[in-house]
Design a protein around this motif. Structure first.
Motif, PDB file in Angstrom:
ATOM      1  N   SER A 121       0.823  -1.212   0.000  1.00 25.01           N
ATOM      2  CA  SER A 121       0.000   0.000   0.000  1.00 25.01           C
ATOM      3  C   SER A 121       0.855   1.260   0.000  1.00 25.01           C
ATOM      4  CB  SER A 121      -0.943   0.004   1.207  1.00 25.01           C
ATOM      5  OG  SER A 121      -0.209   0.081   2.426  1.00 25.01           O
TER       6      SER A 121
ATOM      7  N   GLN B 251      -5.260  -0.175  -7.196  1.00 22.59           N
ATOM      8  CA  GLN B 251      -6.452  -0.809  -6.637  1.00 22.59           C
ATOM      9  C   GLN B 251      -7.667   0.103  -6.749  1.00 22.59           C
ATOM     10  OE1 GLN B 251      -6.863  -1.487  -2.302  1.00 22.59           O
ATOM     11  NE2 GLN B 251      -7.390  -3.604  -2.824  1.00 22.59           N
TER      12      GLN B 251
ATOM     13  N   VAL C 264     -10.756  -1.308  -8.942  1.00 29.65           N
ATOM     14  CA  VAL C 264     -11.983  -1.677  -8.236  1.00 29.65           C
ATOM     15  C   VAL C 264     -13.139  -0.792  -8.696  1.00 29.65           C
ATOM     16  CG1 VAL C 264     -13.123  -1.699  -5.986  1.00 29.65           C
ATOM     17  CG2 VAL C 264     -10.828  -2.670  -6.235  1.00 29.65           C
TER      18      VAL C 264
ATOM     19  N   SER D  64      -5.349  -7.024  -6.799  1.00 32.89           N
ATOM     20  CA  SER D  64      -5.875  -5.910  -6.002  1.00 32.89           C
ATOM     21  C   SER D  64      -7.397  -5.931  -5.966  1.00 32.89           C
ATOM     22  CB  SER D  64      -5.368  -4.570  -6.548  1.00 32.89           C
ATOM     23  OG  SER D  64      -6.008  -4.199  -7.756  1.00 32.89           O
ATOM     24  N   ILE D  65      -8.036  -6.343  -7.059  1.00 30.08           N
ATOM     25  CA  ILE D  65      -9.496  -6.454  -7.101  1.00 30.08           C
ATOM     26  C   ILE D  65      -9.963  -7.574  -6.178  1.00 30.08           C
ATOM     27  CG2 ILE D  65     -11.472  -6.995  -8.584  1.00 30.08           C
ATOM     28  CD1 ILE D  65      -9.750  -5.785 -10.918  1.00 30.08           C
TER      29      ILE D  65
ATOM     30  N   ASP E  83      -9.767  -6.571  -2.500  1.00 33.24           N
ATOM     31  CA  ASP E  83     -10.903  -5.733  -2.121  1.00 33.24           C
ATOM     32  C   ASP E  83     -12.154  -6.584  -1.893  1.00 33.24           C
ATOM     33  OD1 ASP E  83     -12.522  -3.071  -2.130  1.00 33.24           O
ATOM     34  OD2 ASP E  83     -13.472  -4.290  -3.687  1.00 33.24           O
TER      35      ASP E  83
ATOM     36  N   LEU F  61      -4.761  -4.070   1.351  1.00 29.30           N
ATOM     37  CA  LEU F  61      -3.866  -4.209   0.202  1.00 29.30           C
ATOM     38  C   LEU F  61      -2.510  -4.786   0.608  1.00 29.30           C
ATOM     39  CD1 LEU F  61      -3.453  -3.739  -2.833  1.00 29.30           C
ATOM     40  CD2 LEU F  61      -2.705  -1.416  -2.299  1.00 29.30           C
TER      41      LEU F  61
ATOM     42  N   PHE G  96      -2.179  -8.410  -0.207  1.00 32.38           N
ATOM     43  CA  PHE G  96      -2.545  -8.916  -1.527  1.00 32.38           C
ATOM     44  C   PHE G  96      -1.481  -9.812  -2.151  1.00 32.38           C
ATOM     45  CE2 PHE G  96       0.323  -6.496  -3.917  1.00 32.38           C
ATOM     46  CZ  PHE G  96      -0.050  -6.245  -5.235  1.00 32.38           C
TER      47      PHE G  96
END
Length: 245
Positions: free
Chosen positions: A111, A125, A129, A159-160, A163, A169, A172
């Motif tokens: 992040s 992200q 998203v 990243s999707i 979420d 993040l 991830f």
């Protein structure tokens, strides 16, 4: 509202160990072209695809081309699904990046990672998203039965998924997304449901939309409630309706 997150097939950059980023002219290799062709069969259980949306990069275009031609669809290009802008890292061999200070940040606190002269993973992200959720509202359909494909890149898809899983993040990197893999998310009014991650098999299973609220008795809760104890494994209808004859 179900999205099939598809990573592009194996590329020449993947096999040469180079961080392609947004470099132009990065093609699929022979394996990648085979993977692209196999999507026709892998997604054959989805009777109707509402849309195929892809990153503007060439390797994504080549990945969806056989599927788009087979289904007679018009592909949609969305710049928000493009690969990470790795800035000065673009085009460099992965092995040469291992000693960079930023490498540890990418691994341990993504992040906070902002690539030199590039973009940050937090921004990746955010844009990805937003794109998926906005597109799903369009192609998922008013009854939630729509199934569509979004073809993108490894870190973008991770990243999707993070979420959708409610993960920070910074976690991830625990998710694996291989070339030509399929991950499936169903977005509902209450929460996303992650059905599949990194499927490289022939045919992944697809979720059936929840029954209308009128078909659920009062003691069963909402039609979109998670099943306590886990899914019952009841047979699901083919995604997108009945298979074409």
């Amino acid at each position: 509202m179900t999205v099939i997150l598809l990573r592009h097939g194996r590329s020449t950059a993947n096999t040469s160990g180079v961080l392609a980023g947004r470099s132009t002219g990065v093609d699929l290799d022979d394996t990648g072209r085979t993977q692209a062709q196999s999507l026709i069969d892998r997604l054959s259980d989805v009777a109707t695809l509402a849309a195929v949306v892809r990153s503007p990069l060439q390797r994504c275009e080549q990945t969806v081309a056989p599927l788009v031609a087979d289904r007679g669809l018009t592909e949609i290009v969305d710049d928000r699904l493009i690969e990470v802008d790795y800035g000065q890292w673009t085009g460099r061999p992965i092995k040469d990046l291992l000693g960079e200070d930023m490498w540890k940040t990418v691994q341990q606190q993504p992040s906070a990672a902002i690539f030199p002269d590039g973009e940050g993973l937090a921004h990746v992200q955010s844009r990805a998203v937003a794109a998926i959720r906005e597109l799903d509202a369009v192609y998922g359909g008013s009854d939630g039965s729509g199934v569509w494909v979004a073809c993108s890149h490894g870190d973008v898809i991770k990243s999707i998924l993070a979420d959708a899983m409610g993960m920070h993040l910074d976690s991830f990197q625990r998710i694996v997304v291989e070339p030509a893999s399929i991950s499936i998310i169903r977005y509902s009014p209450s929460r996303p449901y992650v059905h599949t991650v990194n499927s490289t098999g022939v045919k992944p299973s697809f979720p059936a939309p929840p029954p209308p609220a009128a078909d659920v008795s009062a003691d069963q809760g909402s039609s979109d409630d998670a099943v306590i104890g886990g899914s019952t494994g009841a047979p699901a209808a083919p995604a997108g309706g009945h298979p074409p004859h």
